[in-house]
Scaffold this motif. Structure first.
Motif, PDB file in Angstrom:
ATOM      1  N   ASP A 163      -5.832  -2.843  -1.982  1.00 58.05           N
ATOM      2  CA  ASP A 163      -4.915  -1.754  -1.622  1.00 58.05           C
ATOM      3  C   ASP A 163      -3.461  -2.200  -1.764  1.00 58.05           C
ATOM      4  O   ASP A 163      -2.591  -1.389  -2.117  1.00 58.05           O
ATOM      5  CB  ASP A 163      -5.181  -1.289  -0.191  1.00 58.05           C
ATOM      6  CG  ASP A 163      -6.432  -0.439  -0.082  1.00 58.05           C
ATOM      7  OD1 ASP A 163      -6.990  -0.094  -1.135  1.00 58.05           O
ATOM      8  OD2 ASP A 163      -6.864  -0.149   1.041  1.00 58.05           O
ATOM      9  N   ASP A 181      -7.298   0.302   5.418  1.00 56.37           N
ATOM     10  CA  ASP A 181      -8.312   0.822   6.334  1.00 56.37           C
ATOM     11  C   ASP A 181      -8.958  -0.265   7.183  1.00 56.37           C
ATOM     12  O   ASP A 181      -9.441   0.012   8.284  1.00 56.37           O
ATOM     13  CB  ASP A 181      -9.400   1.554   5.544  1.00 56.37           C
ATOM     14  CG  ASP A 181      -8.943   2.925   5.073  1.00 56.37           C
ATOM     15  OD1 ASP A 181      -8.015   3.475   5.691  1.00 56.37           O
ATOM     16  OD2 ASP A 181      -9.500   3.425   4.091  1.00 56.37           O
ATOM     17  N   ASP A 240      -4.490   8.094   3.879  1.00 56.95           N
ATOM     18  CA  ASP A 240      -4.838   7.102   2.869  1.00 56.95           C
ATOM     19  C   ASP A 240      -3.663   6.152   2.657  1.00 56.95           C
ATOM     20  O   ASP A 240      -2.552   6.602   2.334  1.00 56.95           O
ATOM     21  CB  ASP A 240      -5.182   7.794   1.552  1.00 56.95           C
ATOM     22  CG  ASP A 240      -5.538   6.795   0.479  1.00 56.95           C
ATOM     23  OD1 ASP A 240      -4.695   6.540  -0.403  1.00 56.95           O
ATOM     24  OD2 ASP A 240      -6.656   6.240   0.519  1.00 56.95           O
ATOM     25  N   THR A 253     -10.627  12.291   9.757  1.00 59.17           N
ATOM     26  CA  THR A 253     -11.436  11.075   9.634  1.00 59.17           C
ATOM     27  C   THR A 253     -12.123  10.852  10.968  1.00 59.17           C
ATOM     28  O   THR A 253     -11.452  10.751  12.003  1.00 59.17           O
ATOM     29  CB  THR A 253     -10.570   9.852   9.280  1.00 59.17           C
ATOM     30  OG1 THR A 253      -9.946  10.069   8.020  1.00 59.17           O
ATOM     31  CG2 THR A 253     -11.427   8.598   9.204  1.00 59.17           C
ATOM     32  N   CYS A 300      -5.523  13.425   9.300  1.00 64.47           N
ATOM     33  CA  CYS A 300      -4.875  12.740   8.171  1.00 64.47           C
ATOM     34  C   CYS A 300      -3.674  13.569   7.717  1.00 64.47           C
ATOM     35  O   CYS A 300      -3.801  14.778   7.459  1.00 64.47           O
ATOM     36  CB  CYS A 300      -5.843  12.561   7.016  1.00 64.47           C
ATOM     37  SG  CYS A 300      -7.261  11.514   7.402  1.00 64.47           S
TER      38      CYS A 300
END
Length: 802
Positions: free
Chosen positions: A258, A177, A233, A67, A82
């Protein structure tokens, strides 16, 4: 002393083209200069690619997804690795060994590590500040130092002040995020302070700073593996980590979407999940007629436009000062430049919201005209919008500020409570009485009087309405990282196959008439003994299963709806009665229970097959338990925590509202009285589902309720099929919390379903008989304290001083 404006103009002439008088009139901020040299050097030392942090060191495994963060020119500033599935096992193994090393230290030794980390953080503060600014997770190092100092004190005092509690083990902390760094560390530091190992799954914004802080922890002497960071994630990676039996608790901070997805993804894994979805919450900014208008308008502009915040503000202004507020808004906005949006998609959303508001009759106040294209947009106030307007119900991204008006003080509070979120509110008034009355009436976790966005870890704050299921800050925020000992009813680690659409829809078994005439019981709804809405009954078997002992109503969704309607009518008035009045009612209930002792003992004996002496002992313990809860009514009154800033702060315990309770089979009367007494003592109303196997003691207890002075509808008892009634409780939006003793399938269903709005869940899927017995024993101090904590939510009120 009066200063001549000409002198001020002369002083400022060499530094700015504007005079002090001009700056005072516009209340604009001066230019700021920033440098990222220290953070850039740290990034260079990692080749501008930050790896995973496992077992006290950075790892950069090959073949992983990256990322990247880019600057305004589209050039890469740095990248973050990640984590993949293959990295999770290594991280969990490290956490297990780190937990052993961390738990072997004494409380004093753990406190020293946290204090040393605060010192290391002070030395490297510029690097932390610059890196958090680069990644969009701006966080002053001083606030992190304050967190470390506060929780080092609790690390020192854990055994002395939190006896009979033990750490959960490995705690997973997940951040979305867009979650800010401070919110993430508000989870990590108390978890470490209580002796847990922490596995952090940070989102894109907080990941770089979290990796740097983990490195600083190692320098401070934290054992390797006690803190691991796996960027990735939040939902998918968080669910993978939670599948491991090593992980005993999951806590989440970030946005609601989320958070809900994580709850659904982890449903049935046998791990408790708590969420704090503050990001994106709508917060009211209320300006009363008695406010200092200049200060209020300046605060509104600073909150809404000066710096990107994780919450969305809605300005509520009393009609008597609307003209003055609008005049000041026009003056202050005139000097503001356009602000930068995150993406083209955000600009589309902002323009659509502005166009929709104008079509509905809103008036725009803007700092300047919007550019034809690009990621720049002027600070905009949408005047005259209505509560149902989309820009109020779900505000678009920064920088829009909806403005609504109200007439009376009561209407202002009602307008502020219109939001489905309950994160925080800012109220502006010079009337202290009005400020305190409004603060108690607002359904939010934090109230700031004549200020906004004030944070301190000593202030406990719970998520109200749809803003979370746990308490952060203060002593009360520590319990999400602790478990009562010796009894700790656990969730099943198996993941049963479950059809969420058909759960609780099975038809009740047919009732076949018998030659004898067993007793018919009724349910208790709205203060009345009545049949179920369906008119059906369920046969209750004798302990040996050879015959029918009695018939009880087969409750369903309509009965739950009727009970909740009765509960919400009476609960606000019951809460306002105050602790003393509630205590007297519970003492009276205990007296009525003592008077019905023979009948209740006989019911327990007939239902469970216990001896008469054992049944009578359960009734005696139930009387004592009610008396204990009555005595505790006036013992939890909040306080005034010491805060480092100038001003005063209050922590106020609040009732949850309506609580759904699904009772266990073990100790059918004592469990009912324990849970009912705690909830009612704190000011809640309850809808209770008795044990499906042993409902007779609970139905006999209805006689005690009928003879008591509890308001009709405060306590409702609905027998029937457990799964069917559990589904009815889970799908009712008014119910704030559900306490469940039942099957693993029921726990999984509740975790998957209770996300819109979020409900506070206290789940038990059974355990060894010895642990069940220990929980309801009179000596189980920590379990009773946990029951009280589950009945309470907290509100912090911040009142600054000059």
């Amino acid at each position: 002393m009066t200063i001549d404006p000409l002198i001020c103009d002369t002083i400022m002439a060499g530094s700015t083209s504007k005079t002090v008088h001009d700056i005072f009139q516009s209340m604009e901020y001066g230019p700021t200069s920033s440098s990222s040299a220290t953070a850039q050097a740290w990034l260079e030392s990692h080749a501008r690619t930050l790896g995973l942090f496992i077992n006290g060191a950075f790892l950069n495994p090959a073949g992983r997804q990256l990322t990247s963060l880019t600057d305004a020119k589209g050039e890469r500033v740095f990248s973050v690795v990640c984590a993949g599935k293959e990295d999770v096992s290594e991280g969990l193994s490290s956490s297990a060994s780190g937990l052993r090393s961390w738990s072997e230290l004494s409380c004093a030794q753990r406190a020293k590590v946290l204090l040393k980390w605060a010192g290391v953080l002070g030395q490297h503060g510029p690097c932390v500040a610059e890196l958090s600014d680069l990644s969009g997770a701006s966080c002053p190092p001083a606030s992190l130092v304050r967190l470390a100092q506060y929780y080092s004190g609790w690390a020192q005092l854990r055994d002395a002040r939190l006896s009979h509690w033990s750490p959960r083990g490995v705690v997973e902390v997940v951040a979305s995020d867009d979650c800010p760094l401070y919110s993430l560390m508000l989870k990590v530091l108390p978890a470490l302070a209580m002796g847990n190992a922490v596995m952090v799954v940070p989102g894109r914004v907080a990941a770089p700073s979290a990796l740097l802080l983990a490195q600083l922890f190692t320098e401070a002497g934290l054992p390797a593996g006690a803190l691991n960071v796996l960027p990735g994630d939040p939902v998918s990676l968080g669910a993978i980590v939670a599948q491991s039996p090593t992980v005993n608790s999951v806590t989440y901070c970030g946005n609601k979407q989320d958070g809900a997805a994580l709850c659904k993804a982890t449903a049935g894994l046998g791990v408790a999940v708590s969420v704090s979805p503050a990001v994106g919450a709508t917060c009211p900014f209320v300006v009363f007629e008695s406010a200092d208008i200049d200060s209020a308008v300046d605060g509104a502009i600073e909150a809404a436009f000066k710096k990107r915040k994780e919450v969305q503000w809605v300005l509520c202004v009393q009609e008597g000062v609307l003209d003055a507020v609008l005049a000041r808004l026009r003056l202050r906005l005139a000097g503001l430049k356009c602000v930068s949006l995150a993406s083209e998609a955000d600009r589309v959303l902002v323009e659509a919201a502005v166009q929709g508001a104008v079509q509905q009759g809103a008036t725009l106040i803007q700092s300047c005209g919007p550019p034809a294209s690009g990621l720049q947009y002027p600070a905009t106030v949408l005047c005259g919008v209505a509560p149902p307007s989309p820009c109020v119900a779900s505000p678009p991204p920064w920088p829009l500020l909806p403005l609504m008006t109200f007439r009376s003080h009561a209407e202002g509070v009602t307008l502020a409570n219109h939001s489905p979120h309950g994160h925080a509110a800012s109220i502006w008034t010079e009337d202290l009485t009005l400020a305190l009355e409004a603060a108690k009436s607002l359904s939010v976790g934090s109230v700031w009087v004549n200020s906004h966005s004030v944070c301190d870890p000593s202030l406990p704050s719970s998520g109200h309405k749809d803003s979370g299921t746990c308490t952060d800050g203060g002593r009360e925020g520590l319990y999400q990282f602790l478990q009562p000992s010796p009894c700790a009813p656990s969730l099943s680690r198996s993941t049963p196959a479950l059809d969420y659409d058909t759960f609780g829809s099975a038809a009740s078994p047919a009732v076949i008439p018998t030659e004898s005439a067993p007793k018919f019981y009724r349910q208790f709804v709205a203060g009345k003994s009545c049949k179920s809405e369906s008119g059906g009954s369920v046969a209750v078997q004798t302990p040996d299963g050879a015959s029918v002992l009695a018939y009880c109503p087969d409750g369903g969704r309509k009965d739950v709806r009727n009970a909740v309607e009765a509960a919400i009518k009476v609960q606000p008035g019951w809460m306002k009665k105050g602790p003393s009045a509630r205590a007297q009612s519970l003492y009276s209930l205990a007296k009525e229970l003592e008077a019905k002792r023979p009948e209740l003992a006989a019911a327990i004996r007939a239902q469970t097959g216990l001896s008469l002496d054992e049944a009578d002992l359960e009734v005696e313990l139930s009387v004592d338990r009610l008396t204990d809860w009555a005595a505790r009514c006036s013992q939890t009154q909040g306080g005034a925590p010491a805060v480092p800033q100038a001003g005063s702060a209050l922590s106020l315990p609040q009732a949850l509202g309506v609580v759904g309770v699904v009772l266990p089979d073990h100790k059918p009367l004592l469990s009912l009285v324990t849970l009912l007494g705690a909830a009612v003592a704190m000011g809640n109303a309850v809808v209770m589902v008795p044990s499906q196997r042993y409902p007779v003691p609970a139905l006999t207890f209805i006689q005690v309720l009928q003879a008591s002075d509890l308001p009709a509808g405060l306590v409702n008892i609905i027998p029937g099929a457990r799964d069917q009634l559990t589904a009815a409780l889970a799908n009712h939006n008014v119910i704030k919390a559900i306490w469940y003793w039942g099957s693993p399938e029921g726990c999984q269903y509740l975790q998957h379903t209770c996300t819109g709005p979020f409900k506070t869940l206290w789940l038990h899927s059974g355990g060894p008989a010895a642990e069940e017995e220990a929980c309801w024993a009179p000596t189980s101090t920590s379990f009773l304290e946990e029951t009280w904590n589950q009945s309470t939510q907290w509100r912090s009120v911040w009142i600054p001083t000059a």
